[in-house]
Every structure is written in structure tokens, then in C-alpha cells.
Design a protein around this motif. Structure first.
Motif, short mmCIF file in Angstrom:
data_model
loop_
_atom_site.label_atom_id
_atom_site.label_comp_id
_atom_site.label_asym_id
_atom_site.label_seq_id
_atom_site.Cartn_x
_atom_site.Cartn_y
_atom_site.Cartn_z
N ASP A 120 0.81 -1.22 0.00
CA ASP A 120 0.00 0.00 0.00
C ASP A 120 0.84 1.27 0.00
OD1 ASP A 120 -2.35 -1.51 0.05
OD2 ASP A 120 -2.33 -1.63 2.24
N ASP A 162 2.43 3.12 -6.02
CA ASP A 162 1.48 2.93 -7.12
C ASP A 162 2.11 1.99 -8.15
OD1 ASP A 162 -0.04 3.18 -9.47
OD2 ASP A 162 -0.39 5.32 -9.17
N ARG A 163 1.66 0.74 -8.17
CA ARG A 163 2.24 -0.25 -9.08
C ARG A 163 2.01 0.10 -10.54
NH1 ARG A 163 1.06 -2.42 -4.59
NH2 ARG A 163 -1.11 -2.95 -4.97
N GLN A 164 0.84 0.62 -10.87
CA GLN A 164 0.57 1.00 -12.26
C GLN A 164 1.55 2.07 -12.73
OE1 GLN A 164 -1.61 -0.32 -14.40
NE2 GLN A 164 -1.37 1.15 -16.04
N ALA A 165 1.73 3.11 -11.94
CA ALA A 165 2.64 4.20 -12.31
C ALA A 165 4.08 3.71 -12.37
CB ALA A 165 2.50 5.36 -11.34
N ARG A 199 10.40 6.44 -5.95
CA ARG A 199 9.01 5.99 -5.79
C ARG A 199 8.73 5.21 -4.51
NH1 ARG A 199 6.10 6.25 -10.87
NH2 ARG A 199 7.22 7.88 -12.00
#
Length: 122
Positions: free
Chosen positions: A14, A17-20, A92
Motif C-alpha cells: 500500500d 502505485d504499481r501501475q505508475a 518511488r
């Protein structure tokens, strides 16, 4: 190609952001490896248990990014990708208070003669 895998300590799930991150990793592959954007595929896998030798696992988290690529890229391109990925991970991902975060990158050449892939459906 490349096939990108990111294994990470489950307690980080959590916190980023895995997508980003996946899109950013794909962009680095395009930039450093001259990969086709549509060929970049990234998956994320949470890991429930990690052990760091000589240290308490409860205080350590891991993020390991692996790029599986076809042969032919220069050592400089692969090294540039590795350095860029480590910089991206440092931007990140933030270790939780009181914890250390270990990050690593591996660029692995796979045998083109034996790799197979297809697209199903659609």
C-alpha cells in the motif's frame, strides 16, 4: 520484450502505485534498451517472507526488479538501465520508519531460440 518482474516485500503493497511504477519501468526499457513500448510487460509479485543475512528480517524490506531481455544490448545500455531503475525505485519507494529498504536490479539475457510467447483472445 522485455519481461519485467518486480518482487517486493508484501508490507510495501500500500506504499506505492504499481501501475505508475510499471509504466515508468517500461519507459526506461524503451529508453535504455531501445525496446518497443508494446513489447514491455511488467508484473508485480508481493513476497510474504524475506530474510536478509545477518540482519533481522522484521526490520528489512526488499524490492528486486528483473528485466528478461533478448541478447544484443551493449553492456553500457544494460548498466544504464540498472542505474536508472535504482534511481526510479529510490524516488518511488520510501522505507517505513525504523526499517531499511534494499533495492536491486538484474538484467538477464534469455535464449531467443527457446523463448515463446503469444497473445490469447481479443
Amino acid at each position: 520484450m522485455p519481461q519485467i518482474s518486480v518482487d517486493y516485500s508484501a508490507n510495501l503493497a500500500d506504499t506505492f502505485d504499481r501501475q505508475a511504477l510499471g509504466l515508468a519501468l517500461n519507459q526506461l526499457a524503451v529508453k535504455h534498451l531501445d525496446a518497443a513500448p508494446e513489447g514491455c510487460k511488467t508484473r508485480f509479485r508481493p513476497v510474504d517472507g524475506t530474510v536478509v543475512v545477518g540482519e533481522l528480517a522484521q526490520e528489512q524490506d526488499l524490492v528486486l526488479a528483473a528485466f528478461h531481455i533478448f541478447p544484443g544490448r551493449s553492456p553500457e545500455a544494460k548498466a544504464g538501465l540498472s542505474e536508472a531503475v535504482l534511481e526510479l525505485l529510490a524516488e518511488r519507494l520510501t522505507p517505513a520508519p525504523g526499517r531499511r529498504l534494499h533495492a536491486a536490479v538484474d538484467v538477464v539475457e534469455i535464449d531467443r531460440d527457446f523463448y515463446r510467447g503469444t497473445v490469447l483472445g481479443g
